[in-house]
Design an enzyme around this catalytic site. Structure first.
Site, PDB file in Angstrom:
ATOM      1  N   GLU A   1     -12.645  -1.192 -17.609  1.00  0.00           N
ATOM      2  CA  GLU A   1     -12.225   0.159 -17.231  1.00  0.00           C
ATOM      3  C   GLU A   1     -11.665   0.251 -15.816  1.00  0.00           C
ATOM      4  O   GLU A   1     -12.224   0.925 -14.946  1.00  0.00           O
ATOM      5  CB  GLU A   1     -13.383   1.140 -17.417  1.00  0.00           C
ATOM      6  CG  GLU A   1     -13.897   1.197 -18.842  1.00  0.00           C
ATOM      7  CD  GLU A   1     -14.948   2.281 -19.060  1.00  0.00           C
ATOM      8  OE1 GLU A   1     -15.319   2.967 -18.085  1.00  0.00           O
ATOM      9  OE2 GLU A   1     -15.404   2.445 -20.198  1.00  0.00           O
TER      10      GLU A   1
ATOM     11  N   ASN B   1     -12.670   0.863 -24.980  1.00  0.00           N
ATOM     12  CA  ASN B   1     -13.845   1.716 -24.813  1.00  0.00           C
ATOM     13  C   ASN B   1     -13.446   3.142 -25.142  1.00  0.00           C
ATOM     14  O   ASN B   1     -12.525   3.690 -24.523  1.00  0.00           O
ATOM     15  CB  ASN B   1     -14.380   1.649 -23.380  1.00  0.00           C
ATOM     16  CG  ASN B   1     -14.945   0.294 -23.024  1.00  0.00           C
ATOM     17  OD1 ASN B   1     -15.020  -0.602 -23.851  1.00  0.00           O
ATOM     18  ND2 ASN B   1     -15.359   0.137 -21.770  1.00  0.00           N
TER      19      ASN B   1
END
Length: 470
Positions: free
Chosen positions: A167, A296
């Site tokens: 991320e 994700n």
């Protein structure tokens, strides 16, 4: 109603995920240096009730127990991150004792028949590198490649799957622009520099790993969203969704898969100097071929930029402070929400996966793995510590059905990792938000599988979802 189980393809990989700072503890043992999260947690008000990761789930001392737990839950793979500060306390010099911890963990996993899936960076930059500019400085990307090479030298004989970053959107925008994650800076120009240097670090690390091991499986994990206009008939809402999609999704996907930043996003942020940090040849480094894309997904959102009122209350935080500066805000849609207040939108996962296959991964021949998906709820343990978390179980069931639908649509999804194996330190929320398949009693460190964990164990063992209503 279909009364048959939904079977996944043979070899579909079932796992769970964690991150080093969230579970390991032992913050001052084994030669570990400070990370930006150690320092950030000492800032008054930065983290709920002044919590930190000094002890967390004490995984550093309990890794053998936790690997046994994974085996009992029928996990075929374990996605975990390495603490750069534990293995190279100053960001540069290897620490044999820290590296040895991960070598033992890898051996424990392999002995249990569990595939180790390494994430090299999950937000915990050594503070020594932050002191030199952090991800806003180009040198950090170069040091990251050196770190990747050191870890592969130590573990590459046993670990075949390596992902570089987890991320990078969070690292850059929440850490350097919003200031709500470590290192707590509020500098939009630094955030955009961090975006580029994170991606450059990824590319340099991939290049270094390929030199050492041409057969390694290499990838990156992105948190991606589905950004909808609150009202598709309003020009302002369409532009709001475009801006969020640009900065949350395309800002990372386009350089990785197309070797360029999206022109509309560059125009949106032209006043912040991003063009000055991109050097000739950088995008060629960033866009090297990948062997997998980790996705994700937690939720999507609807957005507005139109001053006219929308039905319902104004929403929560926008997707980043940069789009907030452009007047973008979220508009709730009346969907159920998790304990974090995040809307539960499983159909968004199907839309996202289908889009990725159509626009990015399919043309590149890159398989997708869901590397995080899960939900925090207000867990209430019984007298024995067991949590009958039917809401979390339903969340997993709904999202796995969306994955199955995407497979039927032709999307090349090859695995799913639940977030998270254990209740743990949830960053700025401290220990108040619990995502685990397994409850952790933080006072005793006792681990108790929840109803969702036992259900997930059965799904992993059978490689199938139960029939609807089963």
């Amino acid at each position: 109603m279909n009364s048959s189980p939904l079977t996944f393809p043979a070899g579909f990989l079932w796992g769970a995920a964690t991150a080093a700072y969230q579970i390991e503890g032992a913050a001052h043992e084994g030669g570990r240096g400070e990370s930006i999260w150690d320092v950030f947690c000492r800032v008054p008000g930065a983290v709920a009730d002044a919590h930190n990761g000094d002890v967390a789930c004490d995984h550093y001392h309990r890794s053998a127990q936790d690997v046994g737990l994974m085996r009992d839950l029928n996990l075929a793979a374990y996605r975990f991150s390495i603490s750069w500060a534990r293995c190279m306390p100053d960001g540069v010099t290897p620490n044999p004792e820290g590296i040895a911890f991960y070598s033992r963990l890898v051996d424990q996993l392999l002995a249990a028949g569990i595939t180790p899936w390494i994430t090299l960076y999950h937000w915990d930059l050594p503070q020594a590198l932050e002191d030199k500019g952090g991800w806003a400085a180009r040198e950090t990307a170069e040091r990251f490649a050196d770190y990747a090479a050191v870890m592969h030298e130590a573990l590459g004989d046993r670990v075949r799957i390596w992902t570089t970053l987890n991320e990078p959107w969070v690292s850059a925008f929440l850490g350097y622009a919003a200031g709500i994650h470590a290192p707590g800076r509020q500098d939009p120009a630094a955030a955009l520099a961090a975006v580029h240097h994170l991606l450059l670090g990824h590319g340099l690390a991939v290049r270094a790993l390929r030199r050492q091991d041409p057969e390694a499986t290499l990838g990156i994990t992105l948190n991606l969203t589905v950004a909808d206009p609150a009202d598709p008939g309003r020009d302002g809402d369409l532009d709001a969704a475009r801006r969020v999609d640009g900065q949350s999704n395309r800002m990372f996907l386009d350089p990785l898969f197309r070797g360029e930043y999206p022109a509309d996003v560059l125009a949106d942020v032209a006043h912040l100097g991003m063009a000055e940090v991109v050097r000739p040849g950088d995008l060629d480094i960033i866009s090297q071929p990948l062997d997998l894309l980790g996705v994700n997904y937690y939720h999507g959102d609807a957005f507005t930029k139109d001053p006219a009122p929308h039905p319902g209350p104004a929403g929560g935080a926008p997707a980043s402070p940069l789009v907030a500066a452009d007047g973008v805000r979220q508009v709730p849609r009346g969907l159920p929400v998790t304990g974090m207040g995040w809307e539960i939108q499983p159909e968004g996962l199907r839309r996202l996966l289908n889009r990725l296959q159509r626009e990015y991964t399919g043309p590149a021949g890159v398989p997708i793995y869901i590397t995080e998906n899960g939900a925090a709820f207000e867990d209430v343990p019984d007298a024995d510590g067991f949590v009958d978390d039917q809401a979390r179980l339903a969340f997993f069931d709904q999202h796995l059905r969306a994955v199955h639908e995407s497979l039927a649509d032709g999307v090349d999804v090859r695995g799913y990792f639940a977030w998270s194996l254990l209740d743990n330190f949830e960053w700025a929320f401290g220990y108040h938000q619990r995502f685990g398949l397994v409850r952790v009693d933080y006072e005793t460190q006792r681990r108790i599988p929840k109803a969702s964990g036992l259900w997930y164990s059965r799904v992993a063992a059978s490689n199938a979802l139960p029939a609807a209503g089963g």
